[in-house]
Design an enzyme around this catalytic site. Structure first.
Site, PDB file in Angstrom:
ATOM      1  N   LYS A 161       0.840  -1.194   0.000  1.00 29.59           N
ATOM      2  CA  LYS A 161       0.000   0.000   0.000  1.00 29.59           C
ATOM      3  C   LYS A 161       0.879   1.250   0.000  1.00 29.59           C
ATOM      4  O   LYS A 161       1.816   1.348   0.778  1.00 29.59           O
ATOM      5  CB  LYS A 161      -0.911  -0.021   1.226  1.00 29.59           C
ATOM      6  CG  LYS A 161      -2.074   0.948   1.200  1.00 29.59           C
ATOM      7  CD  LYS A 161      -3.009   0.661   2.356  1.00 29.59           C
ATOM      8  CE  LYS A 161      -4.233   1.546   2.323  1.00 29.59           C
ATOM      9  NZ  LYS A 161      -5.175   1.223   3.411  1.00 29.59           N
ATOM     10  N   GLU A 177     -19.338  -4.895  11.282  1.00 26.91           N
ATOM     11  CA  GLU A 177     -20.187  -4.079  12.157  1.00 26.91           C
ATOM     12  C   GLU A 177     -21.208  -4.918  12.920  1.00 26.91           C
ATOM     13  O   GLU A 177     -21.529  -4.618  14.079  1.00 26.91           O
ATOM     14  CB  GLU A 177     -20.896  -3.008  11.326  1.00 26.91           C
ATOM     15  CG  GLU A 177     -19.986  -1.924  10.772  1.00 26.91           C
ATOM     16  CD  GLU A 177     -19.296  -2.316   9.472  1.00 26.91           C
ATOM     17  OE1 GLU A 177     -18.509  -1.511   8.959  1.00 26.91           O
ATOM     18  OE2 GLU A 177     -19.559  -3.444   8.962  1.00 26.91           O
ATOM     19  N   ARG A 218     -25.508  -1.639   8.282  1.00 29.24           N
ATOM     20  CA  ARG A 218     -25.151  -3.049   8.188  1.00 29.24           C
ATOM     21  C   ARG A 218     -25.433  -3.807   9.476  1.00 29.24           C
ATOM     22  O   ARG A 218     -25.485  -5.035   9.484  1.00 29.24           O
ATOM     23  CB  ARG A 218     -23.672  -3.180   7.832  1.00 29.24           C
ATOM     24  CG  ARG A 218     -23.273  -2.378   6.612  1.00 29.24           C
ATOM     25  CD  ARG A 218     -21.794  -2.467   6.351  1.00 29.24           C
ATOM     26  NE  ARG A 218     -21.419  -3.814   5.976  1.00 29.24           N
ATOM     27  CZ  ARG A 218     -20.520  -4.107   5.053  1.00 29.24           C
ATOM     28  NH1 ARG A 218     -19.908  -3.148   4.404  1.00 29.24           N
ATOM     29  NH2 ARG A 218     -20.214  -5.338   4.776  1.00 29.24           N
TER      30      ARG A 218
END
Length: 633
Positions: free
Chosen positions: A290, A375, A403
């Site tokens: 990344k 979540e 969610r």
């Protein structure tokens, strides 16, 4: 930009030789840094997938072959290679979205900013193609923590049951979603070429057919044959485990290729081609970095420039220092509260620092739990912590609460668990796009019995209301606030019960009550400029459920105008309208998905400015026409 300027579609990528491909990768990284530094956006993830995306578009025939990115913020390179190189308006109205968008290109399939869904999309698309007799391939690129989401594992389990489903699952392993040690050992072993040779064997149909024949033949040969099969199978698995750690994928029975150097286009192409040609579900494990190629991103230990505002491209430093934000206030106050109360435990879903839990984790590492992009798990874990005697604080982006609605309803509220949910970026977030506007939370919360919701209007009320929530021990609470800089302090001129009176103009004419919900209080205060009506502006502070105090306070007013940074339908204003005897005009967000644009522009379009409050007050006082989109209850 010699090569990049010649790329208008994936077909142009396919004709490049090895040297040109390497040059293109470098040009794309330069383009990303120069472009995203001017607009802001997801920089680090896209710097890490340059070679991977080039390889994908050389092996697969998009859009005939379907490529789904999870999460979608790693799709900038995909946009570039599919003819979208005008990044000047990235994440601005009329410009490119920060995520895949079907309205932009046939190469985009899923506006996948809510993570962990790509494998389910891929499974459905692949089954649909197969039912239609279509031999197209489906590719799911999953990374940046998306494999921590439970939905991804549900999909993997289901995909593994169907060994003829033509899906290639590319795991973008950038140390942010998969254990880094998994790739390290195999990369060292791959120096000998052993891993690549094993890959070729594992995804060979001839090899599979031979294994099936051997299994049938030996098992029909009685105890000696079964013993021989078990010994051969155990030896095969042992050899594979020496050279490759396929982990859970192997346990599920999924074919696994890799790990592959995610910055070596030739290796990537070889792996992807093996996976494509196999004709069933195959996992390709690519090791990427990344922020690759941009030192300021690599130096950012926290998240490798996952998302940035406008920055100086040479240094990575922000061009404009942001003001003291809502998230910073929460970070400061939750740490102060945790210092005093050892029962406070915080949870987040892979957004530790973005939601402000970094300082608390630094001070109390055992009392902050990063649950991953899960979540649902976060809310039910919080209910368990509450049962065990703690007061959990679950900090999420408001849009991601959607969610976990079932868990908030059935695991937290049903059990009256003292859990505080803190929603960052509530309401209209603007440039983040349709899926990131956190405008659904108030309407959802209004349906949950026993859930008390506070909407602070400034720094002081955020601090006060957070501590009030932490003191509640007989049910769940929620605090919600917007993205960005905290508004100037708005002191109350009076307090009636739990209601803050923010201003009165004591004009002539109709008595109009204006209710400003949280961050919309400044717009509500503009109503005081209407001198031809007797206007009172209040902030209920705890906005749901609507308090009897507010209902009693509203008696004697001729009309009410409410404004909230959430849905008009089902929100606070509509709840008030159902409890009072006078007409109520509700200003808020209309029920539709809002494309990316600045927050200020969206507020104008949704009739949620101070000017719109003034118009609504005048209409309520019989002095002008009503807003055409205002909901009169």
């Amino acid at each position: 930009m010699n090569i990049l300027s010649t790329i208008h579609s994936p077909a142009d990528v396919s004709r490049l030789d090895e040297k040109q491909r390497a040059a293109l990768a470098q040009e794309i990284r330069t383009f990303l840094v120069e472009s995203v530094s001017q607009t802001g956006g997801h920089l680090g993830p896209n710097l890490g997938v340059v070679e991977l995306t080039i390889a994908l578009h050389r092996i697969f025939d998009s859009p005939r072959d379907t490529i789904v990115f999870d999460t979608g913020h790693q799709s900038y390179v995909h946009k570039i290679l599919t003819g979208r190189q005008n990044f000047a308006g990235l994440r601005s109205e009329g410009g490119l979205s920060g995520y895949p968008s079907r309205t932009e290109s046939p190469h985009d399939v899923v506006e996948n900013s809510h993570a962990s869904t790509a494998l389910s999309w891929a499974a459905g698309i692949a089954r649909g193609y197969r039912l239609s007799g279509d031999d197209r391939c489906v590719v799911a690129v999953i990374g940046d923590g998306a494999l921590t989401g439970g939905m991804a594992w549900e999909a993997l389990n289901n995909i593994a049951e169907d060994d003829s489903l033509p899906i290639v699952i590319v795991v973008n392993d950038n140390d942010r979603s998969y254990e880094p040690t998994i790739g390290g050992m195999a990369r060292k072993l791959d120096v000998t070429g052993m891993t690549r040779r094993l890959d070729q064997v594992r995804v060979s149909k001839d090899y599979e057919n031979l294994l099936s024949w051997g299994k049938r033949t030996l098992r029909r040969s009685g105890p000696p044959g079964r013993l021989a099969y078990d010994a051969i199978h155990g030896f095969k698995k042992g050899v594979k485990d020496i050279f490759v750690n396929a982990g859970i994928f192997d346990a599920l029975g999924l074919k696994y290729v890799g790990p592959v150097d995610g910055h070596d286009i030739d290796d990537l192409e070889s792996a992807l081609q093996l996976a494509r040609d196999y004709g069933g579900p195959v996992v390709v494990h690519a090791i990427t970095e990344k922020g690759r190629g941009y030192q300021p991103a690599l130096d950012d230990v926290a998240d490798r420039f996952h998302a940035v505002g406008q920055i100086h491209p040479e240094t990575g430093l922000p061009i404009v220092q942001s003001g003291f934000g809502w998230t910073s206030v929460f970070a400061d106050e939750i740490l102060a509260a945790a210092e005093k109360d050892p029962s406070i435990v915080a949870l987040t879903a892979a957004m530790l620092r973005p939601v402000g839990l970094g300082p608390m984790r630094d001070r109390f590492p055992d009392r902050v739990i990063d649950i991953g992009i899960a979540e649902q798990h976060a809310l039910t874990t919080a209910a368990g912590l509450a049962y065990a005697g703690y007061h959990p604080v679950v900090a999420l982006y408001a849009t991601f609460l959607n969610r976990a609605y079932d868990q908030l309803l059935m695991d937290v509220a049903l059990h009256r668990a003292p859990v505080t949910v803190v929603l960052d970026r509530a309401g209209i977030t603007g440039n983040d796009g349709a899926s990131h506007n956190g405008m659904w939370d108030l309407a959802l919360a209004a349906m949950i019995p026993g859930l008390r919701v506070a909407a602070p209007r400034d720094e002081k009320t955020l601090r006060t209301e957070l501590n009030e929530a932490l003191a509640v021990d007989d049910g769940p609470t929620m605090i919600r606030y917007p993205k960005g800089t905290v508004a100037d302090s708005i002191p109350a001129i009076d307090r009636v019960g739990d209601i803050d009176v923010l201003g009165r103009n004591e004009g002539d004419g109709h008595r109009i009550l204006v209710v400003g919900v949280g961050a919309m209080a400044p717009a509500a205060l503009d109503a005081l400029s209407v001198e031809t009506a007797d206007v009172t502006v209040v902030d209920p502070r705890w906005v749901l459920p609507v308090s009897q105090e507010l209902v009693d306070f509203a008696e004697g007013f001729d009309a009410i105008v409410t404004i909230e940074d959430g849905l008009r339908e089902g929100g606070v204003g509509q709840q008030i309208a159902g409890l009072v005897d006078c007409p109520v005009t509700v200003l808020g967000v209309s029920r539709h998905f809002i494309d990316h644009a600045s927050r200020s522009d969206i507020l104008v379009r949704e009739n949620m400015t101070g000017h719109d409050v003034i118009t609504a007050v005048r209409a309520a006082a019989g002095q002008g026409p009503a807003l055409s989109v205002a909901q009169n209850a």
